[in-house]
Every structure is written in structure tokens, then in C-alpha cells.
Design a protein around this motif. Structure first.
Motif, short mmCIF file in Angstrom:
data_model
loop_
_atom_site.label_atom_id
_atom_site.label_comp_id
_atom_site.label_asym_id
_atom_site.label_seq_id
_atom_site.Cartn_x
_atom_site.Cartn_y
_atom_site.Cartn_z
N PRO A 1 -3.55 -4.40 4.41
CA PRO A 1 -3.28 -3.07 4.95
C PRO A 1 -4.55 -2.21 4.99
CG PRO A 1 -1.62 -3.67 3.33
CD PRO A 1 -2.70 -4.72 3.26
N ILE A 2 -4.73 -1.52 6.10
CA ILE A 2 -5.89 -0.63 6.27
C ILE A 2 -5.38 0.80 6.48
CG2 ILE A 2 -7.35 -2.46 7.24
CD1 ILE A 2 -6.77 -1.16 10.02
N PRO A 3 -6.20 1.80 6.18
CA PRO A 3 -5.79 3.18 6.45
C PRO A 3 -5.61 3.40 7.95
CG PRO A 3 -7.73 3.11 5.03
CD PRO A 3 -7.51 1.72 5.54
N LEU A 4 -4.58 4.14 8.30
CA LEU A 4 -4.30 4.46 9.69
C LEU A 4 -4.51 5.94 9.93
CD1 LEU A 4 -1.01 2.39 10.16
CD2 LEU A 4 -3.35 1.72 10.75
N PRO B 1 -0.47 8.87 4.91
CA PRO B 1 -0.04 7.73 4.09
C PRO B 1 1.39 7.93 3.62
CG PRO B 1 -1.69 9.03 2.94
CD PRO B 1 -1.51 9.65 4.29
N TYR B 2 2.05 6.84 3.33
CA TYR B 2 3.40 6.94 2.77
C TYR B 2 3.55 5.87 1.70
CZ TYR B 2 5.44 2.81 5.03
OH TYR B 2 5.74 1.53 5.39
N SER B 3 4.54 6.00 0.87
CA SER B 3 4.70 5.06 -0.25
C SER B 3 5.46 3.83 0.23
CB SER B 3 5.40 5.73 -1.42
OG SER B 3 6.65 6.26 -1.00
N SER B 4 4.74 2.91 0.84
CA SER B 4 5.35 1.67 1.31
C SER B 4 5.62 0.76 0.12
CB SER B 4 4.41 0.97 2.30
OG SER B 4 3.15 0.74 1.71
N LYS B 5 6.63 -0.06 0.27
CA LYS B 5 6.97 -1.03 -0.78
C LYS B 5 6.48 -2.40 -0.30
CE LYS B 5 11.05 1.63 -1.91
NZ LYS B 5 12.41 1.82 -1.44
N ILE B 6 5.34 -2.83 -0.84
CA ILE B 6 4.74 -4.10 -0.46
C ILE B 6 4.83 -5.07 -1.63
CG2 ILE B 6 2.59 -5.24 0.23
CD1 ILE B 6 1.83 -2.67 1.71
N THR B 7 5.26 -6.28 -1.34
CA THR B 7 5.34 -7.32 -2.35
C THR B 7 4.60 -8.56 -1.85
OG1 THR B 7 7.46 -8.07 -1.45
CG2 THR B 7 7.55 -6.54 -3.30
N LYS B 8 4.19 -9.39 -2.79
CA LYS B 8 3.49 -10.62 -2.44
C LYS B 8 4.34 -11.79 -2.91
CE LYS B 8 -1.07 -12.72 -2.67
NZ LYS B 8 -2.44 -12.56 -3.16
N LYS B 9 4.61 -12.72 -1.97
CA LYS B 9 5.40 -13.92 -2.29
C LYS B 9 4.72 -15.11 -1.63
CE LYS B 9 9.76 -11.41 -2.12
NZ LYS B 9 10.99 -11.23 -1.39
N LEU B 10 4.49 -16.14 -2.40
CA LEU B 10 3.89 -17.38 -1.89
C LEU B 10 2.62 -17.11 -1.08
CD1 LEU B 10 7.22 -19.09 -0.76
CD2 LEU B 10 5.95 -19.49 -2.88
N GLU C 1 0.99 -5.09 13.28
CA GLU C 1 1.89 -4.26 14.09
C GLU C 1 3.01 -3.68 13.24
OE1 GLU C 1 5.02 -5.01 17.64
OE2 GLU C 1 3.00 -5.75 18.03
N GLU C 2 3.52 -4.46 12.29
CA GLU C 2 4.59 -3.95 11.40
C GLU C 2 4.05 -2.83 10.52
OE1 GLU C 2 8.24 -3.34 10.72
OE2 GLU C 2 7.79 -5.13 11.88
N TRP C 3 2.80 -2.93 10.08
CA TRP C 3 2.16 -1.88 9.29
C TRP C 3 2.17 -0.57 10.07
CZ3 TRP C 3 1.14 -0.57 4.62
CH2 TRP C 3 0.07 0.25 4.26
N VAL C 4 1.81 -0.65 11.36
CA VAL C 4 1.80 0.54 12.22
C VAL C 4 3.22 1.06 12.41
CG1 VAL C 4 1.30 1.37 14.57
CG2 VAL C 4 -0.33 -0.14 13.40
N ARG C 5 4.17 0.18 12.70
CA ARG C 5 5.56 0.61 12.93
C ARG C 5 6.14 1.32 11.70
NH1 ARG C 5 9.46 -3.10 15.79
NH2 ARG C 5 8.34 -4.69 14.62
N GLN C 6 5.93 0.75 10.52
CA GLN C 6 6.51 1.35 9.32
C GLN C 6 5.89 2.71 9.02
OE1 GLN C 6 9.25 0.31 7.79
NE2 GLN C 6 9.36 -1.36 9.27
N HIS C 7 4.60 2.87 9.30
CA HIS C 7 3.97 4.19 9.15
C HIS C 7 4.61 5.19 10.11
CE1 HIS C 7 0.81 2.65 6.56
NE2 HIS C 7 0.38 3.90 6.41
N TRP C 8 4.82 4.76 11.35
CA TRP C 8 5.42 5.66 12.33
C TRP C 8 6.84 6.05 11.96
CZ3 TRP C 8 4.06 9.07 15.68
CH2 TRP C 8 2.76 9.03 16.22
N ILE C 9 7.62 5.10 11.46
CA ILE C 9 9.00 5.42 11.05
C ILE C 9 8.97 6.49 9.97
CG2 ILE C 9 11.02 4.50 9.84
CD1 ILE C 9 10.46 1.84 11.41
N SER C 10 8.09 6.32 9.00
CA SER C 10 7.95 7.31 7.93
C SER C 10 7.51 8.66 8.49
CB SER C 10 6.96 6.82 6.88
OG SER C 10 6.70 7.83 5.93
N TYR C 11 6.47 8.64 9.35
CA TYR C 11 5.95 9.88 9.92
C TYR C 11 7.02 10.60 10.75
CZ TYR C 11 3.20 13.06 12.79
OH TYR C 11 2.73 14.18 13.43
#
Length: 155
Positions: A4-7, A11-20, A39-49
Motif C-alpha cells: 500500500p502506498i499513500p494516495l 487516510p483511513y483505518s483499513s483492516k489489512i491482514t497477511k495470509k500465505l 485498484e482495490e486499494w484505491v476503491r476502498q479509500h474512495w468508499i471511505s472518503y
């Protein structure tokens, strides 16, 4: 693996987890973890915004709404409805490294030829474009800022 990079969005408090060895982000709308792509990183930021800063209700947002375009099945990135179930905003998101070009605008215009939505949003998380469509005059106008939900209802 995408890091993830700054957009150019708050910013918003995204819930990111690491699996495998892969990163996943929790999608508040679909209530599930999704592979974290640029693209999902951008979409989730927009939903929050849209929800936190522009007062668009999450309950009226739909991700990847299906549509048929020239007999091909396509998916729009984000649709937002009013409380009567009419579509009021169509969004197309790209990864931050993808330049917004005329091709991007053709893509959303093609989708909108089916949807007929008055407000369009195109963003790669860094650059954002908004425009209103006047279907009676067959014209469009770029906006300096995205209207909040109540203002969008009057377009």
C-alpha cells in the motif's frame, strides 16, 4: 505483492491482514476480505472518503455492478444509488500507477451509455476527475470538486 502506498485521499483505518504471503483488505460493503490489489486499494479509500467526507450512505453503494455492453458482460467499479433506487454516481478506479487517459474516459462513457447516470468519477487514487452529464443536451461538464451526497441528488 502490492505494498500500500499513500494516495491523494484522506487516510483511513483499513483492516489489512497477511495470509500465505499475500495481503488482504477487509471490504466494509461486501463484509469480506479481498486480495489487496492496487485498484482495490484505491476503491476502498474512495468508499471511505465518500462515506466519511461526502456523506454517501454505504447502504446505497454497490461494488462491481454487472452490465451488458455490446453483448459483453462488464462490471462497473462502484455505483451509488439514491434512496429511491435510482443510480446517481458511477465510479471507475484504476491503480495508482495507471495514467488516466482518454481511454479511461471512453470506458466510463461506454458503461454510462447503459446506466445513464448524471455524475461520474474517475480516479487512480492520485488524480481525480468528476463530471456531470446532461442527457437532454448531450453534454458534460467537468467539476472542480465532487458534490456531497445531498447535492448529488439534485443533479
Amino acid at each position: 505483492m502490492f505494498k500500500p502506498i499513500p494516495l491523494n485521499l484522506p487516510p483511513y483505518s483499513s483492516k489489512i491482514t497477511k495470509k500465505l504471503g499475500k495481503l488482504f483488505i477487509f471490504d466494509e460493503l461486501r463484509k469480506k476480505e479481498l486480495l489487496l490489489t492496487p485498484e482495490e486499494w484505491v476503491r476502498q479509500h474512495w468508499i471511505s472518503y465518500l462515506h466519511q467526507h461526502k456523506n454517501y450512505p454505504k447502504t446505497l453503494m454497490q461494488i462491481e455492478g454487472g452490465l451488458k455492453l455490446n453483448s459483453l458482460q462488464k462490471r462497473s467499479d462502484l455505483l451509488i444509488y439514491n434512496s429511491e433506487g435510482q443510480k446517481i454516481l458511477l465510479a471507475e478506479f484504476k491503480a495508482p500507477t495507471v495514467k488516466i487517459t482518454e481511454k479511461t474516459f471512453h470506458q466510463i462513457a461506454n458503461y454510462n451509455s447503459i446506466h445513464k447516470i448524471p455524475l461520474l468519477l474517475v480516479s487512480n487514487g492520485i488524480e481525480h476527475y468528476y463530471c456531470t452529464i446532461n442527457f437532454d443536451k448531450n453534454s458534460f461538464e467537468f467539476l472542480a470538486e465532487l458534490p456531497n451526497y445531498n447535492s448529488a441528488l439534485n443533479l
